[in-house]
Motif scaffolding. Structure first.
Motif, mmCIF file in Angstrom:
data_model
loop_
_atom_site.group_PDB
_atom_site.id
_atom_site.type_symbol
_atom_site.label_atom_id
_atom_site.label_comp_id
_atom_site.label_asym_id
_atom_site.label_seq_id
_atom_site.Cartn_x
_atom_site.Cartn_y
_atom_site.Cartn_z
ATOM 1 N N VAL A 169 32.256 92.465 47.786
ATOM 2 C CA VAL A 169 33.153 93.624 47.771
ATOM 3 C C VAL A 169 34.266 93.418 48.785
ATOM 4 O O VAL A 169 35.426 93.677 48.532
ATOM 5 N N GLU B 52 38.102 93.447 48.033
ATOM 6 C CA GLU B 52 39.041 94.381 48.664
ATOM 7 C C GLU B 52 40.203 93.639 49.305
ATOM 8 O O GLU B 52 41.338 94.096 49.261
ATOM 9 N N LYS C 160 44.509 102.373 51.612
ATOM 10 C CA LYS C 160 43.036 102.454 51.663
ATOM 11 C C LYS C 160 42.509 103.281 50.491
ATOM 12 O O LYS C 160 41.487 102.936 49.872
ATOM 13 N N ILE D 75 43.823 103.662 47.536
ATOM 14 C CA ILE D 75 43.904 102.911 46.268
ATOM 15 C C ILE D 75 42.823 101.825 46.233
ATOM 16 O O ILE D 75 42.126 101.654 45.224
ATOM 17 N N ASP E 16 40.000 101.691 47.862
ATOM 18 C CA ASP E 16 38.670 102.293 47.730
ATOM 19 C C ASP E 16 38.413 102.751 46.294
ATOM 20 O O ASP E 16 37.296 102.616 45.785
ATOM 21 N N LEU F 18 39.750 101.388 43.617
ATOM 22 C CA LEU F 18 39.542 100.148 42.846
ATOM 23 C C LEU F 18 38.137 99.615 43.078
ATOM 24 O O LEU F 18 37.457 99.177 42.132
ATOM 25 N N ALA F 19 37.699 99.647 44.341
ATOM 26 C CA ALA F 19 36.360 99.131 44.666
ATOM 27 C C ALA F 19 35.281 99.990 44.006
ATOM 28 O O ALA F 19 34.262 99.481 43.544
#
Lengths: 106, 366
Positions: free
Chosen positions: B5, B9, B29, B31, B33, B35-36
């Protein structure tokens, strides 16, 4: 109004949601037909915020991840309501025509 | 899992470089987060679709004014015109890789194969690949290059004239020249003949003069034979050799165009974000200056391109005219320069400091 915008506003109609939540809700509302990507979502949120339809609600941090919540403004609710009425009226007209042409399908 | 991850990131953050810095600081952050959260376990690389989406919307975010559609149109027009100008500049630089023009001795030898037994006299070699008034471009020429003689900036060549041609059957000479060029390994184009209307009225019984261009290429030599029939020019046959377009011109143009487009987009975006939400007078002034710049940059292009395209298609060519000529440069360099002055003035106005920093503009002013 384009369909993704309509779906984003609809996703925020009942409660504030964060980005991930909006994407999930749009997926549910559209029966997985519209798969928003974060780049697209945040550009749309920027635009809707600039138009005064959406605003930030609150920030939360969960498991080290930032959750920023968005909600509809009063104007956003009005615009969504008007768009829903417009689509409903169009759908009604289309259904009436279809009933006339193919009575059994309606 | 956490390692993968983390790598993912990092890669998302790299893609976020397409967004302006202030935007990344404010929303990066959030965006990443999101996406993750969306990524399935074990994924270490963004998908192509995600990468394209982030780059595309990052470039849009660079323009600021999220509710505006027209800002994208203006940015695209600016990026395209600067892609063209940058490509033209890069192509000019790449032309420096061309070999020097053939020497007088070598050109004379080539001319002798075209016109055996005939003396090709007054053979002269231009001192550079591109010349103005027959000389390399110098600082003294800059004024006239900008206005009014930019059209004089053209290919240099090694040129000679066929003397004693009054007794030559010129039509037969042209046919023989084609045959001889073929025989010595030249790739010969079809001769192009046009009738010259030197009379200008209906009373003189129609035109009596005509001219023929014959072009051929061998390696990086492009030979042009010009024959005038029935005219007053003496001698009526001139032969010249120019350099063919060197191959580095093409990749250099593409690379230069891409770099120019990106820089133009970034600079436009910076100015757009800087002027968003400013005093109406300042916004009107910068919009006006942008309009003037784009008008002056674009104006010569359709006319020059159309005219050159017709010329290029009707007459045989063994090389394309250089890119800057298609953009009307340097013949209409004055338009370009005045456009640049207007654009630089607009950028200077955009750079003026704000009187009162507005915290709500943090995202838009990166």
């Amino acid at each position: 109004m384009r369909e993704p915008t309509f779906l984003i506003l609809t996703a925020l109609a009942d409660q504030p949601r964060h980005g991930y939540g909006i994407i999930q809700e749009v997926d549910t509302l559209s029966a997985s037909r519209v798969a928003l990507l974060p780049g697209t979502l945040y550009t749309a949120l920027d635009r809707l915020a600039a138009q005064g339809l959406v605003e930030r609600d609150r920030d939360e941090v969960a498991e080290g991840r930032l959750r920023r919540y968005y909600r509809l403004t009063d104007n956003g609710l009005k615009v969504l309501d008007a768009e829903a009425a417009r689509l409903r009226q169009l759908a009604t007209v289309a259904e009436a025509r279809l009933r006339a042409v193919r009575p059994r399908t309606a | 899992m956490s390692g993968s991850v983390s790598r993912l990131e990092k890669r998302y953050r790299l893609l976020l470089l397409s967004y302006p810095r202030a935007y990344r600081r404010e929303r990066g952050k959030e965006i990443v987060d999101t996406l993750a959260d969306l990524a399935p376990p074990g994924r270490t690389r963004p998908t192509v679709r995600e990468a394209f989406d982030l780059i595309r919307h990052g470039l849009r975010a660079r323009l600021g004014r999220p509710a505006s559609r027209s800002v994208v149109v203006w940015a695209v027009l600016t990026a395209i015109v600067w892609a063209l100008f940058s490509a033209a500049m890069a192509s000019r630089l790449a032309w420096e890789t061309a070999r020097p023009l053939p020497s007088v001795a070598r050109a004379s030898a080539v001319f002798a194969t075209v016109a055996p037994g005939r003396k090709v006299s007054d053979v002269q070699r231009s001192p550079a690949t591109f010349v103005m008034y027959g000389q390399p471009l110098s600082r003294q020429d800059l004024g006239e290059l900008i206005f009014p003689d930019g059209g004089e900036y053209t290919f240099g060549s090694t040129t000679g004239s066929m003397g004693g041609a009054s007794d030559v059957d010129l039509h037969r000479f042209a046919e023989d020249a084609v045959r001889r060029l073929h025989a010595t390994g030249w790739d010969v184009g079809r001769p192009y003949t046009q009738v010259l209307d030197t009379c200008g009225s209906d009373d003189c019984g129609g035109p009596t003069e005509s001219e023929t261009y014959l072009t051929a290429r061998r390696g990086d030599d492009v030979i042009t034979i010009y024959i005038e029939y029935g005219g007053m020019i003496t001698p009526p046959v001139s032969i010249s050799i120019e350099r063919a377009t060197p191959w580095p011109v093409y990749p250099a143009s593409v690379a230069g165009g891409a770099v120019g487009a990106v820089i133009a987009w970034f600079v436009f975006g910076w100015a757009s974000r800087r002027t968003d939400g400013r005093h109406p007078a300042l916004r009107v002034l910068t919009a006006l200056l942008l309009g003037i710049s784009l008008f002056l940059w674009w104006l010569p292009i359709p006319f020059s391109s159309w005219s050159l395209l017709r010329h290029q298609l009707t007459e045989p060519h063994y090389k394309w005219h250089p890119l800057w000529e298609w953009l009307g440069q340097p013949a209409l360099a004055l338009f370009f320069l005045v456009g640049c002055v207007a654009a630089l003035t607009g950028l200077a106005v955009a750079a003026l400091p704000r009187r009162r920093p507005d915290p709500s503009m943090d995202v838009a002013t990166g």
